[in-house]
Structures are given as structure tokens and as C-alpha cells.
Design a protein around this motif. Structure first.
Motif, PDB file in Angstrom:
ATOM      1  N   PHE A  62       6.095   2.185 -14.069  1.00 29.29           N
ATOM      2  CA  PHE A  62       5.851   3.607 -14.303  1.00 29.29           C
ATOM      3  C   PHE A  62       4.371   3.946 -14.063  1.00 29.29           C
ATOM      4  O   PHE A  62       4.046   4.962 -13.445  1.00 29.29           O
ATOM      5  CB  PHE A  62       6.250   3.999 -15.727  1.00 29.29           C
ATOM      6  N   GLY A  63       3.495   3.051 -14.547  1.00 24.71           N
ATOM      7  CA  GLY A  63       2.063   3.281 -14.359  1.00 24.71           C
ATOM      8  C   GLY A  63       1.706   3.362 -12.888  1.00 24.71           C
ATOM      9  O   GLY A  63       0.976   4.256 -12.453  1.00 24.71           O
ATOM     10  N   ARG A  64       2.281   2.444 -12.120  1.00 29.07           N
ATOM     11  CA  ARG A  64       2.021   2.423 -10.681  1.00 29.07           C
ATOM     12  C   ARG A  64       2.532   3.715 -10.027  1.00 29.07           C
ATOM     13  O   ARG A  64       1.842   4.338  -9.224  1.00 29.07           O
ATOM     14  CB  ARG A  64       2.728   1.203 -10.079  1.00 29.07           C
ATOM     15  N   ALA A  65       3.760   4.132 -10.394  1.00 27.74           N
ATOM     16  CA  ALA A  65       4.362   5.306  -9.771  1.00 27.74           C
ATOM     17  C   ALA A  65       3.587   6.570 -10.142  1.00 27.74           C
ATOM     18  O   ALA A  65       3.277   7.396  -9.283  1.00 27.74           O
ATOM     19  CB  ALA A  65       5.826   5.432 -10.197  1.00 27.74           C
ATOM     20  N   ALA A  66       3.252   6.705 -11.426  1.00 28.10           N
ATOM     21  CA  ALA A  66       2.591   7.938 -11.871  1.00 28.10           C
ATOM     22  C   ALA A  66       1.184   8.049 -11.300  1.00 28.10           C
ATOM     23  O   ALA A  66       0.664   9.148 -11.143  1.00 28.10           O
ATOM     24  CB  ALA A  66       2.539   7.977 -13.398  1.00 28.10           C
ATOM     25  N   ALA A  67       0.571   6.904 -10.986  1.00 30.16           N
ATOM     26  CA  ALA A  67      -0.832   6.923 -10.573  1.00 30.16           C
ATOM     27  C   ALA A  67      -1.013   7.071  -9.071  1.00 30.16           C
ATOM     28  O   ALA A  67      -2.095   7.423  -8.615  1.00 30.16           O
ATOM     29  CB  ALA A  67      -1.524   5.643 -11.049  1.00 30.16           C
ATOM     30  N   GLU A  68       0.052   6.811  -8.275  1.00 30.80           N
ATOM     31  CA  GLU A  68      -0.197   6.753  -6.831  1.00 30.80           C
ATOM     32  C   GLU A  68      -0.178   8.146  -6.207  1.00 30.80           C
ATOM     33  O   GLU A  68       0.531   9.048  -6.662  1.00 30.80           O
ATOM     34  CB  GLU A  68       0.821   5.809  -6.162  1.00 30.80           C
ATOM     35  N   VAL A  69      -0.944   8.319  -5.149  1.00 33.12           N
ATOM     36  CA  VAL A  69      -0.989   9.602  -4.457  1.00 33.12           C
ATOM     37  C   VAL A  69      -0.617   9.432  -2.988  1.00 33.12           C
ATOM     38  O   VAL A  69      -0.045  10.320  -2.371  1.00 33.12           O
ATOM     39  CB  VAL A  69      -2.386  10.262  -4.591  1.00 33.12           C
ATOM     40  N   GLY A  70      -0.874   8.228  -2.446  1.00 33.76           N
ATOM     41  CA  GLY A  70      -0.711   8.003  -1.005  1.00 33.76           C
ATOM     42  C   GLY A  70       0.690   8.260  -0.491  1.00 33.76           C
ATOM     43  O   GLY A  70       0.872   8.878   0.559  1.00 33.76           O
ATOM     44  N   ALA A  71       1.703   7.796  -1.230  1.00 34.06           N
ATOM     45  CA  ALA A  71       3.084   7.940  -0.747  1.00 34.06           C
ATOM     46  C   ALA A  71       3.602   9.354  -0.979  1.00 34.06           C
ATOM     47  O   ALA A  71       4.167   9.974  -0.076  1.00 34.06           O
ATOM     48  CB  ALA A  71       3.996   6.916  -1.427  1.00 34.06           C
ATOM     49  N   VAL A  72       3.407   9.899  -2.190  1.00 33.04           N
ATOM     50  CA  VAL A  72       4.017  11.205  -2.489  1.00 33.04           C
ATOM     51  C   VAL A  72       3.397  12.336  -1.678  1.00 33.04           C
ATOM     52  O   VAL A  72       4.083  13.306  -1.354  1.00 33.04           O
ATOM     53  CB  VAL A  72       3.967  11.574  -3.993  1.00 33.04           C
ATOM     54  N   ILE A  73       2.121  12.212  -1.317  1.00 30.28           N
ATOM     55  CA  ILE A  73       1.501  13.324  -0.588  1.00 30.28           C
ATOM     56  C   ILE A  73       2.034  13.365   0.840  1.00 30.28           C
ATOM     57  O   ILE A  73       2.168  14.432   1.435  1.00 30.28           O
ATOM     58  CB  ILE A  73      -0.046  13.248  -0.636  1.00 30.28           C
ATOM     59  N   ILE A  74       2.415  12.189   1.390  1.00 30.56           N
ATOM     60  CA  ILE A  74       2.936  12.163   2.763  1.00 30.56           C
ATOM     61  C   ILE A  74       4.384  12.628   2.798  1.00 30.56           C
ATOM     62  O   ILE A  74       4.758  13.488   3.591  1.00 30.56           O
ATOM     63  CB  ILE A  74       2.816  10.743   3.364  1.00 30.56           C
ATOM     64  N   VAL A  75       5.234  12.094   1.915  1.00 31.21           N
ATOM     65  CA  VAL A  75       6.663  12.435   2.005  1.00 31.21           C
ATOM     66  C   VAL A  75       6.986  13.737   1.276  1.00 31.21           C
ATOM     67  O   VAL A  75       7.993  14.376   1.566  1.00 31.21           O
ATOM     68  CB  VAL A  75       7.561  11.294   1.481  1.00 31.21           C
ATOM     69  N   GLY A  76       6.127  14.138   0.321  1.00 34.73           N
ATOM     70  CA  GLY A  76       6.383  15.379  -0.413  1.00 34.73           C
ATOM     71  C   GLY A  76       5.674  16.576   0.201  1.00 34.73           C
ATOM     72  O   GLY A  76       6.141  17.699   0.111  1.00 34.73           O
ATOM     73  N   GLY A  77       4.529  16.333   0.835  1.00 34.94           N
ATOM     74  CA  GLY A  77       3.800  17.415   1.482  1.00 34.94           C
ATOM     75  C   GLY A  77       2.941  18.246   0.538  1.00 34.94           C
ATOM     76  O   GLY A  77       2.344  19.224   0.969  1.00 34.94           O
ATOM     77  N   ASN A  78       2.912  17.905  -0.757  1.00 37.37           N
ATOM     78  CA  ASN A  78       2.054  18.633  -1.718  1.00 37.37           C
ATOM     79  C   ASN A  78       2.314  20.136  -1.674  1.00 37.37           C
ATOM     80  O   ASN A  78       1.398  20.948  -1.660  1.00 37.37           O
ATOM     81  CB  ASN A  78       0.574  18.331  -1.422  1.00 37.37           C
ATOM     82  N   ILE A  79       3.613  20.512  -1.643  1.00 39.23           N
ATOM     83  CA  ILE A  79       3.973  21.936  -1.560  1.00 39.23           C
ATOM     84  C   ILE A  79       3.864  22.580  -2.944  1.00 39.23           C
ATOM     85  O   ILE A  79       4.438  22.084  -3.907  1.00 39.23           O
ATOM     86  CB  ILE A  79       5.404  22.102  -1.001  1.00 39.23           C
ATOM     87  N   ASP A  80       3.132  23.681  -2.988  1.00 35.37           N
ATOM     88  CA  ASP A  80       2.875  24.388  -4.241  1.00 35.37           C
ATOM     89  C   ASP A  80       4.198  24.764  -4.914  1.00 35.37           C
ATOM     90  O   ASP A  80       5.061  25.370  -4.304  1.00 35.37           O
ATOM     91  CB  ASP A  80       2.067  25.654  -3.915  1.00 35.37           C
ATOM     92  N   GLY A  81       4.340  24.388  -6.166  1.00 37.34           N
ATOM     93  CA  GLY A  81       5.522  24.778  -6.926  1.00 37.34           C
ATOM     94  C   GLY A  81       6.783  24.023  -6.562  1.00 37.34           C
ATOM     95  O   GLY A  81       7.869  24.350  -7.037  1.00 37.34           O
ATOM     96  N   PRO A 102       0.837  -1.205   0.000  1.00 33.66           N
ATOM     97  CA  PRO A 102       0.000   0.000   0.000  1.00 33.66           C
ATOM     98  C   PRO A 102       0.878   1.263   0.000  1.00 33.66           C
ATOM     99  O   PRO A 102       1.719   1.416   0.887  1.00 33.66           O
ATOM    100  CB  PRO A 102      -0.779  -0.104   1.315  1.00 33.66           C
ATOM    101  N   PRO A 103       0.687   2.142  -0.984  1.00 31.13           N
ATOM    102  CA  PRO A 103       1.512   3.352  -1.058  1.00 31.13           C
ATOM    103  C   PRO A 103       1.501   4.161   0.228  1.00 31.13           C
ATOM    104  O   PRO A 103       2.533   4.702   0.636  1.00 31.13           O
ATOM    105  CB  PRO A 103       0.866   4.140  -2.198  1.00 31.13           C
ATOM    106  N   VAL A 104       0.354   4.233   0.891  1.00 33.98           N
ATOM    107  CA  VAL A 104       0.278   5.080   2.084  1.00 33.98           C
ATOM    108  C   VAL A 104       1.186   4.543   3.195  1.00 33.98           C
ATOM    109  O   VAL A 104       1.773   5.303   3.960  1.00 33.98           O
ATOM    110  CB  VAL A 104      -1.196   5.240   2.543  1.00 33.98           C
ATOM    111  N   VAL A 105       1.337   3.208   3.254  1.00 34.29           N
ATOM    112  CA  VAL A 105       2.215   2.621   4.286  1.00 34.29           C
ATOM    113  C   VAL A 105       3.677   2.910   3.938  1.00 34.29           C
ATOM    114  O   VAL A 105       4.466   3.307   4.803  1.00 34.29           O
ATOM    115  CB  VAL A 105       1.972   1.100   4.396  1.00 34.29           C
ATOM    116  N   ILE A 106       4.036   2.730   2.653  1.00 30.83           N
ATOM    117  CA  ILE A 106       5.388   3.080   2.218  1.00 30.83           C
ATOM    118  C   ILE A 106       5.672   4.552   2.526  1.00 30.83           C
ATOM    119  O   ILE A 106       6.724   4.911   3.047  1.00 30.83           O
ATOM    120  CB  ILE A 106       5.537   2.867   0.688  1.00 30.83           C
TER     121      ILE A 106
END
Lengths: 273, 230
Positions: free
Chosen positions: B160-179, B69-73
Motif C-alpha cells: 500500500f505504501g508503495r502504491a500510494a507513494a508512486e507518481v510515475g505510473a499513475v500520471i502516465i496511464v491516468g493522465g492526471n485529469i482534473d476531477g 520502476p513505476p514509470v516503466v510499468i
């Protein structure tokens, strides 16, 4: 293996923006300040004044304070005074500064199925919703709005943990998601006014109760304690706080409007805020 | 992004914010797939060619990890990279690099598991020949990976499909910072939360178009390469 991975990451540096930018700080804040567009308005002004880039991680108040506790942000900008004071008392932050306020509003279906009428009494409205078992959406995510909601149930003399029924749905998500859910299920929900005004999927929802003094929503800002977390960018973080509570910053906050309506009211000078 | 604009307007007017988001999405997911290929293909090949006790269990584990699960990663990488965590000194939390690390962990098992299957099938075909030629294990792996290269592209595309499509992991470790750390998927999540469902859907269609374009490009490259190889 780790070393090789690191080398590869360093190699990738050219496609990705630099990691440790000079002159940038991380601010953990609430979804309301970002979703209402306030940061989109304020941050370019602050950058023009100071040259500092502010990176905002917008989450619920509870999570924003946790990010501060772990030392992963330089500044925390949230809206739950009791939690902020706890954060300062634990040594997580240096000092709390009041910045601005707005208010919460009770949102519900335009047809008013609970029969709240034109009442301005939020506590009475909550009692009515419970008595008539009308659908109510709770953030349920330890955010500032969730904490405010729990306080209001308490003031209504209702032990919501104990008394809730199937009509009370705790969704554990942000303000926008809660409004989307309320819109789709014709339910009542407590929202901060800023997010409500800028929300674009209002559907059949309207303000049910507003103007009660108990709906006051104060925002505070704190520097994460550099004595505890050596990575904190003390000077730049404090510069951001100083600007927010300065005459210039306070004026900028007052100037931010959506459709001519002011969203946040600066009150850095108020010692009781 | 400007208000009251549809995703189509943003594409047609060449909105710089949208293009920065698209560029970051591709850069992060592409980097993660590259790293995952470097790690996963040799790992898959090594498992395909070796026999050791517990090999069946290892293969089951590897296959199961395709469904991490991306969110756990995201959470594990977040705790590791946090200033209070073991790797806090790297200062990578809330950066694109952190997103690459999380997606690499997510994609490596997919590429390793698919590579293992592909190479094992090929190995059954080549076994007698390669055994007769008495080449060492490294050389065997190299030969098999080279001959399976066109099939392995599919494994990379799955990653690539899996990486480009996931939101759970990147939103936690990236923080969804504008720009800075906002990707297509986190932007879609944000616009949904702002109640701008048409813009969210529009961005979703842009993302799907990008994934289709990447796959079409890979397909064309494969056909061209096959023709060259005869």
C-alpha cells in the motif's frame, strides 16, 4: 487469470467513477493551457452550453500530438503550427482550426547578468546569452515552447545542437519545472506568457525580452481522424471545436484574465493564423 | 482548487476537490493492494512450498521485481491500453481502472516476495507436523497463510505504501485529469510545476498523514485480532 482480473475490476467499479462516461471527451493539450487556468475557466462554460465533460490530459505539444496519433484522445489542442500541419498531412487529424494566440517571453534574473538591457530584439538577446555563456534552461521536450525556442536560435544564426556549452541545460520537463529550475539557478528561459503570469515561484525572475514579433505563439485545435481511429467521439469532439471558434467561445477566451491581464487573444477568424 | 490557499486551509474547510483527490488515491491504491494480495499471496506461498529447477533464480527475479520502476510499468500499461495497443478495445486508458492495473503490477511482486519469505520461514517450523498429518498442498498453503496472516499484513502495508507513494505510473496511464484521475501524488507534481511549492508540500504532508493513519489502523486491527485469537 486475465478474465478473473477483469471481473475483479468490474467489481471495483462501484468505488471508482465509471470508465466510459457518456457525454465526455478526452482533449490532449499543452501544459500552458491548463497551468494558466484557461481550461479551468472555459470548460465549465462549455459544459453549461453542451452538457459535455471535457477531460484534459495536459502534456507537451509533441506528446499531445502522439496521444492523438495513437487515437487516445478525441481532440488535440496545441501550439506548434508546423507540427500541427504535419499531423494533419499524415492523416492524424481532420482539419486544423486556429483558436487564439498569446506570446512567448524571455525570462531571466532581474539583475540582467547577460546585459540584455531594454532590447526588444529576441534574436539579439539570444546571441548575447550565448556570447557571454549565461545559464539558459531549455525545455528539451518537443513541446511547442521548445520548438519555438529552437526556431529562435536558428533565426539568431546559432546551431544550438552544435554550439551549446555547459551554460545550456536541456531539462526535458514541462514549463513549470523549467521556470522552477531557472528560478533556482538564476538562468534565462523562454516561457509562454500565460504560464509565466500564473506561475507562483517567480523568485528573482522577471521578463527580460517581450514584444518581438518573432515571439508570436499561435494555438490550434484539431479533431483526431475518426476514419483512422474508430473510437474517436466525432460529434462531441467537433462540438467542442465549433464552440471554441464560435463567437461565444472566442469571447470567453478573451474574458479570461489574471490580475486584470488578458492571457489569450482569440483569432479564429484569421485565415493566416 | 481555489487559489492562494494553503493545504491546511483546504483540509480545515473540507475542500471537496481535495477530498475527491484523497478518496481516489485511497480507492485506487487500496484496490490495487487487494488485487495484488489475491494474486501475490498464493504465488508467494506456492514458491515457498515447492521445489523446482531454477527456483533460486525465480526467487531472485521475484525479489528484484520489488524494485520495478513505476514509470516503466506505466509506459508498458499505457502502450497495452492505448487504442492502438492490444487491449485498446477495453477503452481503459486515462481512467482510474488503468491506474489500478498499473499499481497492481507494481505491488504484486512486493506482496509475493514478502509472502514467500514469511511463509517459507513458517514452513520450516511446521514442516514435520504438516508432513506427518499428510495434508495435500492446497491445505498446507491454506494453513500456512492463515497462521502467517498477521505477518502478511505487513506485506500488504508495504504494498500500500508503495502504491500510494508512486507518481510515475499513475500520471502516465491516468493522465492526471482534473476531477477524474488526479491523485495526491499527481496533484503534488502539478502544483510543483505551477510553482506553488507551499501547496505542494502541504499536500505531501496530507499524503504522509494518510499513510500513517492507514498503518495505525492496520496495527490496531492486528492487535485486536491477536487478542481475539488468544
Amino acid at each position: 487469470m486475465i478474465r478473473r482480473l477483469l471481473l475483479a475490476l468490474a467489481f471495483l467499479g462501484f468505488v471508482l467513477p465509471a470508465a466510459a462516461q457518456q457525454g465526455s471527451i478526452v482533449v490532449a493539450s499543452t501544459t500552458s493551457t491548463q497551468d494558466s487556468g484557461l481550461f479551468g475557466y472555459l470548460l465549465p462554460l462549455f459544459k453549461g452550453h453542451s452538457g459535455i465533460d471535457v477531460k484534459v490530459v495536459a502534456v507537451g505539444t509533441g506528446q499531445a500530438l502522439d496521444i492523438g496519433r495513437r487515437g487516445d484522445a478525441d481532440v488535440v489542442f496545441v501550439h506548434a503550427k508546423s507540427e500541427e500541419e504535419k499531423f494533419i498531412a499524415e492523416g492524424g487529424g481532420v482539419k486544423r482550426f486556429a483558436v487564439m494566440y498569446n506570446d512567448f517571453v524571455l525570462i531571466g534574473p532581474r539583475s540582467d547578468p547577460a546585459g540584455i538591457g531594454k532590447s526588444r530584439d529576441i534574436v539579439e538577446a539570444l546571441r548575447t546569452i550565448k556570447a557571454r555563456a549565461q545559464p539558459f534552461i531549455s525545455r528539451g521536450d518537443r513541446s511547442g515552447t521548445h520548438i519555438a525556442e529552437l526556431k529562435l536560435w536558428k533565426q539568431a544564426g546559432i546551431d544550438i545542437e552544435h554550439d551549446k556549452g555547459p551554460w545550456y541545460k536541456s531539462i526535458g520537463q514541462g514549463m513549470g519545472a523549467a521556470l522552477n529550475t531557472a528560478s533556482a539557478s538564476e538562468a534565462y528561459v523562454l516561457s509562454d506568457r500565460g504560464t509565466w503570469l500564473s506561475f507562483k515561484n517567480k523568485g528573482d525572475l522577471a521578463i527580460a525580452v517581450q514584444g518581438d514579433k518573432r515571439l508570436f505563439n499561435q494555438y490550434g485545435v484539431m479533431l483526431v481522424n475518426p476514419a483512422k481511429h474508430p473510437y474517436v467521439k466525432k460529434a462531441q469532439g467537433q462540438q467542442f471545436i465549433d464552440w471554441l471558434i464560435s463567437r461565444e467561445g472566442q469571447k470567453a477566451i478573451a474574458n479570461y484574465k489574471i490580475n486584470g491581464q488578458q492571457l489569450f487573444f482569440p483569432n479564429a477568424g484569421d485565415p493566416s493564423a | 482548487m481555489p487559489e492562494h490557499l494553503s493545504a491546511l486551509d483546504l483540509v480545515l474547510t473540507g475542500d471537496p476537490a481535495l477530498f475527491a483527490i484523497v478518496r481516489l488515491s485511497i480507492a485506487v491504491s487500496f484496490s490495487a493492494v487487494l488485487l495484488a494480495a489475491v494474486l501475490g499471496v498464493p504465488l508467494g506461498a506456492a514458491i515457498a512450498l515447492s521445489s523446482f529447477p531454477g527456483r533460486d533464480a525465480a526467487i531472485v527475479m521475484l525479489n528484484a521485481m520489488m524494485g520495478l520502476p513505476p514509470v516503466v510499468i506505466g509506459l508498458v500499461v499505457y502502450l497495452a491500453l492505448s487504442h492502438s495497443g492490444p487491449l485498446g478495445a477495453w477503452g481503459l486508458l486515462f481512467t482510474p481502472q488503468a491506474m489500478v492495473i498499473a499499481q497492481t503490477i507494481l505491488v504484486t511482486p512486493i506482496i509475493a516476495a514478502l509472502a514467500r519469505q514469511t511463509i517459507e520461514d513458517l514452513w520450516l517450523e511446521y514442516r514435520d507436523e504438516l508432513t506427518a498429518m499428510e495434508v495435500g498442498p492446497m491445505r498446507r498453503i491454506a494453513t500456512l497463510v492463515w497462521d502467517a496472516r498477521f505477518s502478511l499484513i505487513t506485506a500488504l502495508l508495504a504494498g500500500f505504501g508503495r502504491a500510494a507513494a508512486e507518481v510515475g505510473a499513475v500520471i502516465i496511464v491516468g493522465g492526471n485529469i482534473d476531477g477524474f484521475t488526479r491523485t495526491m501524488t499527481t496533484a503534488i507534481a502539478l502544483e510543483t510545476s505551477k510553482g506553488d511549492l507551499p501547496l505542494a508540500i502541504g499536500l505531501g504532508l496530507v499524503l504522509i498523514a494518510i499513510v500513517v493513519a492507514v498503518n495505525a489502523l492496520a496495527w490496531a486491527l492486528r492487535r485486536a485480532a491477536e487478542r481475539l485469537a488468544g
